[in-house]
Design a protein around this motif. Structure first.
Motif, PDB file in Angstrom:
ATOM      1  N   ASP A 478     -26.741  94.111  95.879  1.00 47.91           N
ATOM      2  CA  ASP A 478     -25.867  94.591  94.811  1.00 47.91           C
ATOM      3  C   ASP A 478     -24.414  94.616  95.253  1.00 47.91           C
ATOM      4  O   ASP A 478     -23.505  94.278  94.492  1.00 47.91           O
ATOM      5  CB  ASP A 478     -26.284  95.999  94.372  1.00 47.91           C
ATOM      6  CG  ASP A 478     -27.662  96.029  93.721  1.00 47.91           C
ATOM      7  OD1 ASP A 478     -28.196  94.938  93.427  1.00 47.91           O
ATOM      8  OD2 ASP A 478     -28.184  97.136  93.513  1.00 47.91           O
ATOM      9  N   SER A 585     -30.839  93.733  89.625  1.00 44.75           N
ATOM     10  CA  SER A 585     -29.980  94.908  89.755  1.00 44.75           C
ATOM     11  C   SER A 585     -28.515  94.544  89.972  1.00 44.75           C
ATOM     12  O   SER A 585     -27.633  95.363  89.748  1.00 44.75           O
ATOM     13  CB  SER A 585     -30.472  95.799  90.903  1.00 44.75           C
ATOM     14  OG  SER A 585     -30.471  95.087  92.127  1.00 44.75           O
ATOM     15  N   VAL A 587     -26.896  92.467  88.156  1.00 45.73           N
ATOM     16  CA  VAL A 587     -26.356  92.463  86.800  1.00 45.73           C
ATOM     17  C   VAL A 587     -26.457  93.848  86.170  1.00 45.73           C
ATOM     18  O   VAL A 587     -25.552  94.282  85.439  1.00 45.73           O
ATOM     19  CB  VAL A 587     -27.098  91.418  85.939  1.00 45.73           C
ATOM     20  CG1 VAL A 587     -26.688  91.520  84.475  1.00 45.73           C
ATOM     21  CG2 VAL A 587     -26.807  90.009  86.465  1.00 45.73           C
ATOM     22  N   GLU A 588     -27.530  94.557  86.447  1.00 47.11           N
ATOM     23  CA  GLU A 588     -27.733  95.860  85.810  1.00 47.11           C
ATOM     24  C   GLU A 588     -26.759  96.925  86.295  1.00 47.11           C
ATOM     25  O   GLU A 588     -26.388  97.820  85.542  1.00 47.11           O
ATOM     26  CB  GLU A 588     -29.177  96.332  86.047  1.00 47.11           C
ATOM     27  CG  GLU A 588     -30.209  95.502  85.300  1.00 47.11           C
ATOM     28  CD  GLU A 588     -31.635  95.954  85.593  1.00 47.11           C
ATOM     29  OE1 GLU A 588     -31.808  96.806  86.495  1.00 47.11           O
ATOM     30  OE2 GLU A 588     -32.562  95.465  84.922  1.00 47.11           O
ATOM     31  N   GLY A 589     -26.329  96.825  87.572  1.00 48.04           N
ATOM     32  CA  GLY A 589     -25.410  97.851  88.046  1.00 48.04           C
ATOM     33  C   GLY A 589     -24.628  97.475  89.277  1.00 48.04           C
ATOM     34  O   GLY A 589     -23.923  98.299  89.853  1.00 48.04           O
ATOM     35  N   SER A 593     -22.126  93.133  86.898  1.00 50.18           N
ATOM     36  CA  SER A 593     -22.452  93.863  85.663  1.00 50.18           C
ATOM     37  C   SER A 593     -21.780  93.275  84.428  1.00 50.18           C
ATOM     38  O   SER A 593     -22.252  93.456  83.306  1.00 50.18           O
ATOM     39  CB  SER A 593     -22.071  95.338  85.805  1.00 50.18           C
ATOM     40  OG  SER A 593     -20.685  95.474  86.103  1.00 50.18           O
ATOM     41  N   GLN A 596     -23.770  91.385  81.710  1.00 53.61           N
ATOM     42  CA  GLN A 596     -24.577  92.046  80.690  1.00 53.61           C
ATOM     43  C   GLN A 596     -24.125  91.682  79.282  1.00 53.61           C
ATOM     44  O   GLN A 596     -24.893  91.782  78.318  1.00 53.61           O
ATOM     45  CB  GLN A 596     -24.510  93.563  80.862  1.00 53.61           C
ATOM     46  CG  GLN A 596     -25.154  94.088  82.140  1.00 53.61           C
ATOM     47  CD  GLN A 596     -25.026  95.582  82.275  1.00 53.61           C
ATOM     48  OE1 GLN A 596     -24.774  96.285  81.289  1.00 53.61           O
ATOM     49  NE2 GLN A 596     -25.172  96.088  83.489  1.00 53.61           N
ATOM     50  N   ARG A 801     -26.982 103.838  92.721  1.00 51.01           N
ATOM     51  CA  ARG A 801     -27.005 102.833  91.667  1.00 51.01           C
ATOM     52  C   ARG A 801     -26.575 103.417  90.336  1.00 51.01           C
ATOM     53  O   ARG A 801     -26.040 102.739  89.485  1.00 51.01           O
ATOM     54  CB  ARG A 801     -28.409 102.232  91.564  1.00 51.01           C
ATOM     55  CG  ARG A 801     -28.768 101.351  92.749  1.00 51.01           C
ATOM     56  CD  ARG A 801     -29.835 100.361  92.379  1.00 51.01           C
ATOM     57  NE  ARG A 801     -31.101 101.001  92.067  1.00 51.01           N
ATOM     58  CZ  ARG A 801     -32.034 101.250  92.974  1.00 51.01           C
ATOM     59  NH1 ARG A 801     -31.819 100.952  94.241  1.00 51.01           N
ATOM     60  NH2 ARG A 801     -33.178 101.823  92.631  1.00 51.01           N
ATOM     61  N   GLU A 805     -21.283 103.277  91.993  1.00 46.71           N
ATOM     62  CA  GLU A 805     -20.686 101.939  92.017  1.00 46.71           C
ATOM     63  C   GLU A 805     -19.636 101.816  90.949  1.00 46.71           C
ATOM     64  O   GLU A 805     -19.774 101.228  89.959  1.00 46.71           O
ATOM     65  CB  GLU A 805     -21.798 100.906  91.883  1.00 46.71           C
ATOM     66  CG  GLU A 805     -22.679 100.932  93.119  1.00 46.71           C
ATOM     67  CD  GLU A 805     -23.917 100.089  92.971  1.00 46.71           C
ATOM     68  OE1 GLU A 805     -24.131  99.532  91.896  1.00 46.71           O
ATOM     69  OE2 GLU A 805     -24.681  99.997  93.933  1.00 46.71           O
TER      70      GLU A 805
END
Length: 805
Positions: A478, A585, A587-589, A593, A596, A801, A805
């Protein structure tokens, strides 16, 4: 004497020997045998000798073959006449289509201009002779030895090699064609012999110089001089002449402006020509030593190839010639109808996404903005079809295709390949823990990579020199932590990492694809298209098929055969799918990101080249893999430049403009398609939590203070002896309210909220990594009694997470 008293010896000596008691007959037989001694019947060949022909058979075969060759030669000479000029002498345009049949482009008219041999300076003539046929004026029209040598080298796997004289090449260019067939070669042989009897060497050489293809749509030495140097042939320098002569070997491939990565090969060929001129006495060695490589000028494409059309046509031509579908010179003669795999709607969407997210943000008032370049490519994972590509601002303004060039580092977009290799090879850390998304690594800035024999001496810095301490592979992905991935590459084995990248689709000839721990940080200079192919393999569950840009090719109504579209499982599905799950993850956080905004399930990875000269985002949905790169290059000198200050930003990173462009394109490209979920089959145990290992864990120094939350306050310990696991240090006393300092064995637990076995009664503020645990560390066990996995550590990582971040 009467007949009844005559005794006849039997014809068969063996019969005499078996006749009962006839001494006189035996003597007669012996006498007769002595008389016929010179005509004794040869014994039959037995045993291994029967496997080999006699000398009479060999001689007879040679004589028959010789007679056939002589007869064939005279028959061919009589039957094959010098034909009229071929259609290539008046070449046509090729027509390119989108997959739906819409016209994409026509490649323009052929650039051709004839000159007399007397107009070509001797230095130019000598350069061409040094490159192609140094004995042209002294040898026959056909060099039989060279032909056999070339045929033998091709047959024995040394690659296709030419054995043609200039006379033969002229015959092929002007009278025949570029197809590689026995019939064409035979015709070339006889026509060359006849032509050599009817025309002088000067006439043949003049014809050759005027019909040869030099790339950039230029036929003939005069057109080439204008296309590459903007001057007439009589004004060419020796260095320029040698470069143009070099192009005859590989016209487009050696164009160092269109393909900067080909300069080493072009330079080698250029040196070969100049050295040949010296060897033949055509160039003084002193002048040779001072000759510098003459970089050609920018190409001036036809206005019919403006915008993206020129880049697309160029990429399609490279695909056709690079895969041996059509010879480059044959393609240049034109007349082909080429249907591509490009989707017009997706192509328009890519152009619009770059325009809205990059080009509109440029300003004439900012000097760095003039250096901004963009490259992009999009592939359907299941079929390998390239459906869209972005090559640059305009082919008529910027000739180099940013989607296919191989001279920018891919940065951290390479890291997923390291993890894929780890799962595919069931790799473990130095202390024996299996590598999964939940495996802990030491993310200390500039931590020295440890190998089986000890320190490797390689100590990569993290971005912005941030210390992360003990973190999972998921968090390291990440946050794109260099220290973790360099060590992982060493643990997996750099050779295995390299092999996995190649299996996914990165060409094995990619510059700087070196098997060392640094491979994880992406010094390799793969193209945008190469990287898209590799990510498409991950999206296709580890099944790889080379990308394709062409759906159909015809000429004069005849369809030309294309390579079979074969895919194979080059990495295990579990390895590919576990990598996909890991990238989710990001992309998710994580750093990606911004992706998204595509509005559908997506994964990806950001990347930044050294000195911020390029920023990347590589990602995919289940049905589309796309890579976007923003590059810095001075438009005048061609030098790569950092992107600091470009587009009004302090720095351009992969999670910014590239990810935003990726999201805008992906949303538009898939707008009419229903969103798909990833169907993943991850490796067993890949989601199971793990405890931090003993390997390379740091001890935190300094006083215990509630306000000590700066990540830069950590002090890395000396590298442990790689031959034996490091022993845990003496537990620290309980902390005083900030989560404690932690010990070697559970430092992360201590920093993440007192979750370690020896943590104090802390409130979970954390002291080492404020972004991890400190933000949500109070979800951990308040008194540290439950051990490293008892709550503080796990909740702390989750907190990172969610909030940090």
């Amino acid at each position: 004497m009467s007949d009844e008293h005559q005794t006849w010896a039997p014809r068969d000596p063996s019969a005499a020997s078996t006749s009962p008691g006839d001494d006189e007959g035996a003597q007669g037989s012996a006498s007769e045998t002595g008389k016929k001694k010179g005509r004794t019947k040869r014994p039959k060949r037995t045993g291994w000798r029967r496997l080999f022909p006699t000398w009479r058979m060999v001689l007879g075969s040679v004589l028959v073959a010789g007679l056939l060759l002589v007869g064939g030669f005279f028959a061919g000479y009589q039957l094959v006449d010098i034909p009229a000029a071929n259609a290539g002498a008046d070449a046509q345009s090729n027509v390119y289509f989108y997959k739906d049949g819409t016209v994409l482009a026509r490649d323009g008219e052929v650039n051709r201009e004839k000159v007399k041999l007397s107009q070509v300076p001797s230095n130019v003539q000598h350069a061409v002779l040094a490159a192609e046929d140094r004995d042209f004026y002294s040898q026959p029209a056909v060099d039989v030895r060279a032909m056999f040598r070339a045929g033998w080298n091709t047959a024995t796997g040394k690659g296709k090699q030419g054995g043609s004289t200039i006379t033969q090449q002229y015959v092929k260019n002007y009278y025949l064609g570029q197809e590689r067939t026995v019939v064409r070669k035979a015709k070339e042989f006889f026509i060359a012999i006849k032509l050599n009897r009817e025309q002088s060497k000067d006439q043949i050489f003049e014809g050759y110089l005027n019909t040869s293809y030099f790339g950039r749509n230029a036929y003939g030495i005069q057109a080439a001089a204008q296309a590459y140097y903007g001057k007439n042939v009589e004004d060419l320098t020796t260095a320029e002449a040698a470069y143009l002569a070099s192009l005859l070997n590989a016209p487009s491939a050696y164009d160092v402006v269109a393909h900067p990565d080909s300069k080493p090969a072009a330079l080698s060929r250029w040196n070969y020509v100049l050295d040949g001129m010296v060897k033949e006495g055509w160039l003084d060695s002193g002048e040779r030593s001072t000759t510098e490589f003459p970089v050609p000028g920018e190409a001036k494409p036809s206005t019919g190839l403006s915008g993206q059309r020129g880049y697309l046509v160029q990429a399609v031509e490279q695909y056709l010639t690079g895969n041996g579908i059509i010879d480059e010179k044959t393609l240049a003669t034109g007349g082909h109808r080429i249907t591509t795999t490009l989707d017009k709607k997706k192509q328009d969407a890519f152009v619009a996404a770059v325009k809205d997210n990059v080009m509109k943000k440029r300003s004439d008032d900012r000097e760095p903005d003039k250096n901004v370049r963009v490259g992009g490519a999009s592939i359907v994972p299941e079929t390998g079809e390239v459906v869209a590509m972005y090559g640059g601002v305009d082919y008529t303004q910027q000739y180099v295709n940013n989607a296919t060039r191989r001279d920018y580092q891919v940065g951290s977009t390479f890291k997923p390949f390291v993890f894929t290799a780890a799962v595919a090879n069931d790799s473990t850390t130095q202390d024996g823990r299996r590598i999964t998304p939940e495996t802990y690594y030491d993310g200390t800035n500039k931590r020295t990579v440890q190998g089986p024999q000890g320190s490797t001496g390689y100590d990569p810095a993290n971005e912005d020199d941030v210390d992360y301490g003990q973190i999972t592979v998921r968090t390291a992905t990440d946050k794109s932590v260099n220290a973790v991935y360099a060590q992982m590459a060493q643990d997996v084995g750099p050779e295995k990492v390299r092999d996995t990248a190649v299996a996914l689709g990165i060409p094995k000839t990619t510059p700087d694809l070196t098997a060392s721990p640094s491979i994880a940080l992406g010094p390799a200079t793969a193209s945008v298209l190469d990287l898209t192919e590799a990510y498409a393999t991950l999206a296709n569950h580890g099944r790889h098929g080379p990308y394709t840009l062409v759906d159909k090719v015809t000429k004069d109504g005849t369809e030309i055969e294309l390579p079979d579209r074969k895919t194979e499982q080059t990495v295990t599905r579990e390895a590919a799918d576990t990598t996909t799950a890991l990238l989710r993850s990001v992309v998710e956080g994580g750093t990606g990101s911004a992706a998204q905004a595509a509005g559908r399930p997506a994964v990806g990875k950001t990347g930044t080249a050294e000195e911020d000269k390029a920023a990347w985002f590589a990602g995919y949905t289940p049905d589309l893999a796309t890579v976007v790169a923003v590059m810095g290059q001075d438009p005048d000198s061609g030098t790569q430049t950092p992107l600091y200050g470009a587009l009004g930003l302090d720095r351009v990173n992969g999670g910014g403009v590239p990810a935003e462009t990726w999201a805008a394109y992906t949303e538009a490209a898939l707008r009419s398609s229903p969103a798909q979920e990833f169907d993943l089959r991850t490796a067993p145990g890949s989601d199971e939590p793990q405890e931090p290992g003993d390997e390379g864990t740091d001890t935190i120094d300094g006083p215990d203070t509630p306000d000590d939350t700066d990540s830069s306050s950590t002090s890395p310990s000396a590298p442990a002896d790689p031959t034996t696991p490091s022993a845990p240090t003496t537990p620290a006393p309980p902390g005083n309210g900030d989560g404690g300092t932690g010990t070697t064995g559970d430092a992360t637990g201590g920093t993440d909220g007192g979750g370690g076995a020896t943590g104090g009664d802390g409130d979970g503020t954390g002291t080492v990594t404020g972004t991890e645990g400190g933000t949500d560390g109070d979800n951990g066990d308040s008194d540290g009694d439950t051990g490293a996995l008892g709550g503080g550590l796990i909740e702390g990582v989750r907190g990172a997470r969610e909030q940090g971040e």
